[in-house]
Design a protein around this motif. Sequence first.
Motif, PDB file in Angstrom:
ATOM      1  N   LEU A 155     -50.486  27.032   3.300  1.00  0.00           N
ATOM      2  CA  LEU A 155     -51.502  28.060   3.050  1.00  0.00           C
ATOM      3  C   LEU A 155     -52.839  27.392   2.759  1.00  0.00           C
ATOM      4  N   ASN A 156     -53.688  27.362   3.761  1.00  0.00           N
ATOM      5  CA  ASN A 156     -54.990  26.710   3.686  1.00  0.00           C
ATOM      6  C   ASN A 156     -56.063  27.790   3.775  1.00  0.00           C
ATOM      7  N   LEU A 157     -56.788  28.016   2.691  1.00  0.00           N
ATOM      8  CA  LEU A 157     -57.764  29.110   2.650  1.00  0.00           C
ATOM      9  C   LEU A 157     -59.161  28.698   3.094  1.00  0.00           C
ATOM     10  N   ASN A 158     -59.281  27.566   3.761  1.00  0.00           N
ATOM     11  CA  ASN A 158     -60.562  27.178   4.341  1.00  0.00           C
ATOM     12  C   ASN A 158     -60.944  28.227   5.391  1.00  0.00           C
ATOM     13  N   PRO A 159     -62.145  28.834   5.287  1.00  0.00           N
ATOM     14  CA  PRO A 159     -62.528  29.915   6.212  1.00  0.00           C
ATOM     15  C   PRO A 159     -62.512  29.536   7.685  1.00  0.00           C
ATOM     16  N   ILE A 160     -62.594  28.244   8.019  1.00  0.00           N
ATOM     17  CA  ILE A 160     -62.619  27.876   9.435  1.00  0.00           C
ATOM     18  C   ILE A 160     -61.332  28.270  10.140  1.00  0.00           C
ATOM     19  N   HIS A 165     -59.879  33.731  14.572  1.00  0.00           N
ATOM     20  CA  HIS A 165     -58.610  34.401  14.901  1.00  0.00           C
ATOM     21  C   HIS A 165     -57.966  34.901  13.620  1.00  0.00           C
ATOM     22  N   VAL A 166     -58.681  35.774  12.938  1.00  0.00           N
ATOM     23  CA  VAL A 166     -58.234  36.250  11.631  1.00  0.00           C
ATOM     24  C   VAL A 166     -56.870  36.938  11.717  1.00  0.00           C
ATOM     25  N   ALA A 167     -56.622  37.683  12.793  1.00  0.00           N
ATOM     26  CA  ALA A 167     -55.346  38.392  12.912  1.00  0.00           C
ATOM     27  C   ALA A 167     -54.177  37.418  13.014  1.00  0.00           C
ATOM     28  N   ALA A 302     -67.655  30.853  16.771  1.00  0.00           N
ATOM     29  CA  ALA A 302     -68.983  30.516  16.273  1.00  0.00           C
ATOM     30  C   ALA A 302     -69.155  31.069  14.882  1.00  0.00           C
ATOM     31  N   SER A 303     -69.879  30.356  14.049  1.00  0.00           N
ATOM     32  CA  SER A 303     -70.133  30.837  12.695  1.00  0.00           C
ATOM     33  C   SER A 303     -71.423  30.256  12.176  1.00  0.00           C
ATOM     34  N   SER A 304     -72.342  31.108  11.761  1.00  0.00           N
ATOM     35  CA  SER A 304     -73.618  30.626  11.265  1.00  0.00           C
ATOM     36  C   SER A 304     -73.500  30.014   9.894  1.00  0.00           C
ATOM     37  N   SER A 305     -72.430  30.306   9.175  1.00  0.00           N
ATOM     38  CA  SER A 305     -72.308  29.803   7.813  1.00  0.00           C
ATOM     39  C   SER A 305     -71.340  28.644   7.681  1.00  0.00           C
ATOM     40  N   SER A 306     -70.699  28.258   8.761  1.00  0.00           N
ATOM     41  CA  SER A 306     -69.642  27.267   8.657  1.00  0.00           C
ATOM     42  C   SER A 306     -70.134  25.845   8.705  1.00  0.00           C
ATOM     43  N   GLY A 307     -71.344  25.603   9.191  1.00  0.00           N
ATOM     44  CA  GLY A 307     -71.803  24.240   9.312  1.00  0.00           C
ATOM     45  C   GLY A 307     -71.376  23.603  10.613  1.00  0.00           C
TER      46      GLY A 307
END
Length: 419
Positions: A155-160, A165-167, A302-307
């Motif tokens: 269980l890795n809660l890193n948002p990346i 593929h959140v589902a 793509a993510s503007s907040s992920s770096g």
Amino acid sequence: MAANTGKLAGKTLFITGASRGIGKAIALKAAKDGANIVIAAKTAKPHPKLPGTIYSAAEEVEKLGGKCLPCIVDIRNEDEVNKAVEESVAKFGGIDILVNNASAISLTNTQDTPMKKFDLMMGINTRGTYLCSRVCHPYLKNGKNPHILNLSPPLNLNPIWFRGHVAYTMAKYGMSMCVLGMAEEFKNDGIAVNALWPRTAIYTAAMEMLGGGKEVQAQCRTVDIISDAAYIMLTKDSKSYTGNFAIDDEVVRDAGITDLEQYSCVPGSTLLPDFFLDSEDPEALHKQMVDQGAKPAFKPSASSSSGDGPAKTFQQVKSLLSEDLVKSINGTFQFNLSGDYPGTWYMDLKNGSGAVGEGEIPGGDATCTMSLDSTDFTKMFSGNLNPTMAFMSGKLKIKGDMTLAMKLEKLMKKMNSKL
């Protein structure tokens, strides 16, 4: 390879999704000990693109010395699971091990994942794992050294690991949460509940589809490393070995297997790390697959907040902003990006100490607007693509002050060593 010890002789394993791939590999490993195998899967007739049925897998099990019961089961269907478990107990006298291997995958973002696909992944991965564990539990309590093994990640809660593929992540983590909870709940029953996940991509028919063809095989390990790790885990003492989120190469290495190269599909090749482990992020994995000649059937998110991607470049540019830099440029830029990281960004090198950000530039039109692919943007700022050549070839389109664009090119050359 991990040697068979005979510890699974006479044990009954109920394995979901075992008509092919990893599930079948675990079944065949146990069969060499003379285990009883229940193959619980949907594939009764040959699939047009995927090899194997429950019956062909059963034949392989019995050729290796195991006994087998092939059951047509959709693990989303409670009646079918109950029937398969009852038939297993009637034939073999009980159930000692449950392997929750069946899984559905779609590496798609929220807008590209219709509810039908969401329900499929949640129904098979999370609900199916819970259902099979619940139905098998009464028999596992009476089993010999009983185990539940889920093929699911730590269980890795890193948002990346969610954003693209959140589902799918929710569905796989649902399997892992079953491990977390059931390991505690079933501890007094002496039932071990553990998870197993591969360090690298494992070459299966499913991986071939995700990788866009057989080219991905060179970056994968064989199913043998998973079946060896599972065998080692399933022969441990169930009362003391529970609640673990194990990684395949760590399991086999701890068992004394130091030559991991034997598990590579192509010895000496660069292996592709699997998802949910922070050694690499999804974009890096996608790039590695492409660089090695594969054509992945999914796109990096793509993510503007992920770096990552252009966001990383703008974050680095932000760290270099100063009043002196603003005085030397004296202009504002807008970047219209397409490709894997579509979006609009701005760079204010005219006011104060400068600013960068996502979206339209605050307070008015940009002095210079540049339109290009997001990958080319990153290459341009890292010194791997000459801006003038990009403009001449049509990769870069410039609207507005061309003199300002030339100033930015000079600035890029100074920045390259720092970006």
